[in-house]
Enzyme design. Structure first.
Site, PDB file in Angstrom:
ATOM      1  N   CYS A   2     -11.167  -5.491  61.474  1.00 31.17           N
ATOM      2  CA  CYS A   2     -12.372  -4.680  61.618  1.00 31.17           C
ATOM      3  C   CYS A   2     -12.078  -3.242  61.205  1.00 31.17           C
ATOM      4  CB  CYS A   2     -12.824  -4.696  63.073  1.00 31.17           C
ATOM      5  SG  CYS A   2     -13.048  -6.353  63.701  1.00 31.17           S
ATOM      6  N   ARG A  27     -11.386  -3.871  53.850  1.00 31.91           N
ATOM      7  CA  ARG A  27     -10.784  -4.613  54.968  1.00 31.91           C
ATOM      8  C   ARG A  27     -11.523  -5.922  55.245  1.00 31.91           C
ATOM      9  NH1 ARG A  27      -7.754  -0.966  58.273  1.00 31.91           N
ATOM     10  NH2 ARG A  27      -8.172  -2.096  60.176  1.00 31.91           N
ATOM     11  N   TRP A  74     -14.891  -7.996  61.363  1.00 30.93           N
ATOM     12  CA  TRP A  74     -14.314  -9.209  60.760  1.00 30.93           C
ATOM     13  C   TRP A  74     -14.220 -10.184  61.917  1.00 30.93           C
ATOM     14  CZ3 TRP A  74     -12.904 -11.253  56.154  1.00 30.93           C
ATOM     15  CH2 TRP A  74     -11.998 -12.316  56.150  1.00 30.93           C
ATOM     16  N   ASN A  98     -11.227  -3.080  67.459  1.00 34.07           N
ATOM     17  CA  ASN A  98     -10.542  -3.925  66.488  1.00 34.07           C
ATOM     18  C   ASN A  98      -9.365  -4.542  67.232  1.00 34.07           C
ATOM     19  OD1 ASN A  98      -9.355  -5.129  64.296  1.00 34.07           O
ATOM     20  ND2 ASN A  98      -8.450  -3.237  63.482  1.00 34.07           N
ATOM     21  N   GLY A  99      -9.345  -5.861  67.343  1.00 34.42           N
ATOM     22  CA  GLY A  99      -8.247  -6.514  68.071  1.00 34.42           C
ATOM     23  C   GLY A  99      -8.765  -7.749  68.781  1.00 34.42           C
ATOM     24  N   GLU A 482       5.781 -23.292  46.848  1.00 36.77           N
ATOM     25  CA  GLU A 482       4.989 -22.076  47.051  1.00 36.77           C
ATOM     26  C   GLU A 482       5.579 -20.908  46.267  1.00 36.77           C
ATOM     27  OE1 GLU A 482       2.219 -21.414  48.009  1.00 36.77           O
ATOM     28  OE2 GLU A 482       2.230 -19.272  48.484  1.00 36.77           O
ATOM     29  N   LYS A 486       3.575 -18.700  43.455  1.00 38.81           N
ATOM     30  CA  LYS A 486       3.461 -17.240  43.516  1.00 38.81           C
ATOM     31  C   LYS A 486       3.914 -16.629  42.195  1.00 38.81           C
ATOM     32  CE  LYS A 486       1.370 -16.892  46.204  1.00 38.81           C
ATOM     33  NZ  LYS A 486       0.878 -17.960  46.758  1.00 38.81           N
ATOM     34  N   GLU A 489       1.528 -17.475  39.164  1.00 37.86           N
ATOM     35  CA  GLU A 489       0.136 -16.985  39.183  1.00 37.86           C
ATOM     36  C   GLU A 489       0.040 -15.475  39.041  1.00 37.86           C
ATOM     37  OE1 GLU A 489      -2.282 -17.510  42.694  1.00 37.86           O
ATOM     38  OE2 GLU A 489      -0.528 -17.560  43.980  1.00 37.86           O
ATOM     39  N   HIS A 505      16.979 -36.556  38.657  1.00 38.00           N
ATOM     40  CA  HIS A 505      15.929 -37.454  38.137  1.00 38.00           C
ATOM     41  C   HIS A 505      15.111 -36.781  37.043  1.00 38.00           C
ATOM     42  CE1 HIS A 505      16.892 -40.220  41.365  1.00 38.00           C
ATOM     43  NE2 HIS A 505      16.934 -39.170  42.170  1.00 38.00           N
ATOM     44  N   LYS A 610     -10.191 -15.510  43.853  1.00 41.33           N
ATOM     45  CA  LYS A 610      -9.630 -15.582  45.214  1.00 41.33           C
ATOM     46  C   LYS A 610     -10.097 -16.849  45.919  1.00 41.33           C
ATOM     47  CE  LYS A 610      -7.373 -14.456  48.811  1.00 41.33           C
ATOM     48  NZ  LYS A 610      -5.934 -14.770  48.817  1.00 41.33           N
TER      49      LYS A 610
HETATM   50  C1  AGP Z   1      -2.677 -19.185  46.111  1.00 37.38           C
HETATM   51  O1  AGP Z   1      -1.983 -17.967  45.968  1.00 37.38           O
HETATM   52  C2  AGP Z   1      -3.942 -19.204  45.275  1.00 37.38           C
HETATM   53  N1  AGP Z   1      -4.748 -18.079  45.596  1.00 37.38           N
HETATM   54  C3  AGP Z   1      -4.683 -20.542  45.383  1.00 37.38           C
HETATM   55  O2  AGP Z   1      -3.785 -21.590  45.093  1.00 37.38           O
HETATM   56  C4  AGP Z   1      -5.300 -20.838  46.762  1.00 37.38           C
HETATM   57  O3  AGP Z   1      -4.291 -21.100  47.694  1.00 37.38           O
HETATM   58  C5  AGP Z   1      -6.201 -22.072  46.636  1.00 37.38           C
HETATM   59  O4  AGP Z   1      -7.241 -21.770  45.740  1.00 37.38           O
HETATM   60  C6  AGP Z   1      -6.797 -22.503  47.977  1.00 37.38           C
HETATM   61  O5  AGP Z   1      -7.603 -21.483  48.491  1.00 37.38           O
HETATM   62  P1  AGP Z   1      -8.111 -21.596  50.027  1.00 37.38           P
HETATM   63  O6  AGP Z   1      -6.901 -21.547  50.889  1.00 37.38           O
HETATM   64  O7  AGP Z   1      -9.018 -20.431  50.211  1.00 37.38           O
HETATM   65  O8  AGP Z   1      -8.815 -22.920  50.146  1.00 37.38           O
END
Ligand code: AGP
Length: 615
Positions: A2, A27, A74, A98-99, A482, A486, A489, A505, A610
């Site tokens: 928030c 935020r 939020w 906020n909290g 993961e 990272k 992307e 393999h 996003k």
């Molecule tokens: C991860 O860094 C990416 N932004 C992407 O793979 C993301 O995790 C995926 O689109 C799933 O998004 P969500 O967790 O909002 O469902």
């Protein structure tokens, strides 16, 4: 997270408050409001949704007054709505917060018994009632706020005003940020510097337990015991854009460094070590329901899918129930074996991912009970779930998920302990041990972040790589996946994550001096009595024997692995099921610094969104 803004001075402040809130939009929020104290008393105007909705309401009626507080919410407790928006007002007292108040339900019960009427579903409203009750006992506003804070357990950045004590704001901070701004015949308070930068660059950063009484001519700062404090005044020389990132160059960097707080907020009020159990607010999973389950089916995409693979390990280890993990885009188009004895867990930071929502609906249409692990209150997936386990990571602005991933792992761990206790597969002493380890994790995350310079040096050394392989075993395998996601992307380097045992393999054919390999090799893994560590040592030797360059993430004190690596990053040790929360941090920082060094758009990488709300 928030956003809070407050003003006390000589100017009409409603517009000034809204402008301050606008600077805090980054935020993330789902409702907003202001409270202004003037000749007509204390007036509150609130609106669900964006600030433009609040401005429309203010256009119809602009409250007059030179003392005020504003808030962007939020949601954590209670859906986004006008009624749940802050400020909350009761008996001439208005508060913004906020909290998270952990004991809000018991306090609310006590107040209801005393005849108090509540108008929201939020925990925050409690503060207005408690402070009003203290003022009714004859206390002045500062003492009333201090007394109310003593009754509350949880985190807060709080700003309070009262009709009985005009031209005064009382504020306090515990775990959520708050700064006081020093103006000319006026003073300010805000969650973050951007909200007040247009009016002053002289700020006082409040610290844990700090308490301030703010009037237009004075800021009286005391600690939790009421002793006077003299915190230095900081001169802010950031540009407004830099200020939104709290001095960090990118939101992603800021969010990587927020993870200890995000984990604390996700764990707080849920893990109960004394009872060796977990309280999952928003989940109605009882023993009868859980004991009839025959499997757990997890659906997710991207980073959330990687978290789900770790979640499988946690749930199967602690609750001894079969867990399947599917990419949501695959699950929904096969004829999945799901029925009313299935618990379907949809994992999504945004709660809006189309494939995950579609799979969740598919599973529920076949009788499954739907549990969502989401970071956005009131998001589509959360709304359609029977149970919701929110991560309290706060808004994640950077496209690359970081704090969402680690808080999802914490949420899975809490769920696994709860399922284990309900199914009788986890004893109280064992649950206590696991939860003690969980409480330690945020501190361990802070410790890993201190290796950033070492990680940055390794990143610069390998930032020209064309390809990079990430290897891990057991709980570290999803971390390898993961880490690769990272890196690819945000830096656009081709990267793959692989189970280290798969080297022979196929992937070993790729190894030469042009293929750096990041190996996740923490020593402890009581899941397999350390077999993974011995095996991963062998994998490192295989890579070196073919000229491969090794970047190793290893346990502090381990002397074997660093000898075999060109770059080595040490990690503190914890429960092997929780190690992924620790070991992912170096991969996040490595990817971040590679991308920053290459000059890519770290927060908004090319071609990515996003939240993927289309298939
Ligand atoms: C991860 O860094 C990416 N932004 C992407 O793979 C993301 O995790 C995926 O689109 C799933 O998004 P969500 O967790 O909002 O469902």
């Amino acid at each position: 997270m928030c956003g809070i803004v407050g003003y006390v001075g000589d100017e009409e402040c409603a517009g000034l408050l809204v402008e301050g809130l606008r600077k805090l939009e980054y935020r993330g929020y789902d409702s907003a409001g202001v409270a202004v104290l003037g000749k007509k008393g204390l007036e509150v105007v609130r609106a669900k949704g964006k600030l433009s909705n609040l401005e429309a309401r203010l256009g119809e009626h602009m409250p007059k007054g030179a003392t005020g507080i504003g808030h962007t919410r939020w949601a954590t407790h209670g859906k986004p709505s006008d009624e749940n928006a802050h400020p909350h007002k009761y008996g001439g007292v208005a508060v913004v917060h906020n909290g998270i108040i952990e004991n809000h339900l018991e306090l609310k019960d006590e107040l209801l018994k005393q005849g108090h009427k509540f108008s929201s579903e939020t925990d925050t409203e409690i503060f207005a009632h408690l402070i009003h009750r203290e003022i009714e006992k004859g206390l002045r506003l500062p003492e009333a706020v201090r007394s109310a804070l003593k009754q509350v357990k949880g985190t807060y950045a709080l700003a309070v005003m009262s009709e009985k004590f005009p031209e005064m704001l009382v504020v306090s901070k515990n775990a959520s940020p708050l700064v006081v701004g020093l103006g000319d015949k006026c003073n300010f308070v805000a969650s973050d510097v951007p909200a007040i930068l247009a009016h002053t660059r002289d700020v006082i950063y409040l610290e844990e337990g700090d308490f301030a009484v703010i009037t237009k001519g004075e800021v009286e700062l005391t600690n939790a015991n009421g002793e006077k404090l003299n915190r230095g005044v900081k001169r802010i020389d950031w540009t407004p854009t830099m200020a939104e990132k709290n001095g960090h160059k990118h939101f992603m960097h800021k969010e990587i460094h927020e993870q200890a707080r995000a984990l604390t907020d996700t764990i707080r009020g849920r893990a109960n070590i004394e009872e060796g159990d977990v309280f999952l607010d928003g989940c109605r999973l009882d023993a009868k329901l859980v004991q009839r389950l025959t499997k757990v089916q997890i659906v997710a995409c991207g980073t959330s899918w990687h978290a789900s693979i770790t979640g499988k390990l946690m749930i199967e280890t602690l609750a001894r129930i079969p867990v399947e993990v599917d990419l949501a885009s695959e699950f929904r188009y096969r004829d999945p074996l799901v029925d009313d004895k299935t618990l379907c867990v949809a994992v999504s930071q945004s709660g809006e991912t189309a494939d995950t929502l579609g799979s969740f609906r598919e599973a529920k249409s076949r009788g499954a009970r739907g549990l969502a692990i989401c970071n956005v209150v009131g998001s589509a997936i959360a709304r359609e779930a029977d149970d919701v386990l929110y991560t309290h990571a706060g808004p994640e602005i950077g496209v690359a998920s970081t704090k969402a991933f680690t808080t999802q792992l914490a949420a899975f761990f809490l769920l696994a302990v709860r399922l284990g206790r309900l199914r009788g597969t986890l004893s109280v002493p064992d649950a206590q041990k696991h939860l003690e380890a969980l409480f330690e994790v945020p501190m361990l995350v802070e410790r890993v972040l201190k290796y950033e310079e070492q990680i940055k040096a390794a990143a610069y050394k390998f930032s020209n790589a064309r390809d990079l392989l990430f290897l891990g075993r057991g709980p570290q395998y999803p971390v390898a996946l993961e880490g690769a996601l990272k890196l690819k992307e945000i830096s656009y380097i081709h990267a793959e994550g692989y189970a280290a045992g798969e080297m022979k393999h196929g992937p070993i054919a790729l190894i030469d001096e042009n293929m750096p390999v990041m190996v996740l090799a923490p020593r402890d893994s009581t899941i397999d009595a350390g077999v993974n560590y011995e095996k991963i040592l062998g994998n490192i030797q295989e890579v070196r024997a073919r000229g491969g360059r090794v970047i190793a993430i290893h346990s502090e004190g381990d002397t074997q692995v660093p000898k075999l690596a060109e770059a080595a990053i040490p990690l503190p040790q914890t429960n092997p099921l929780l190690m992924p929360i620790i070991s992912v941090i170096p991969t996040q920082l490595f990817s971040y610094h590679v991308a920053d060094h290459r000059g890519t758009d770290v927060d908004q990488p090319r071609n990515l969104a996003k939240s993927v709300t289309v298939e």
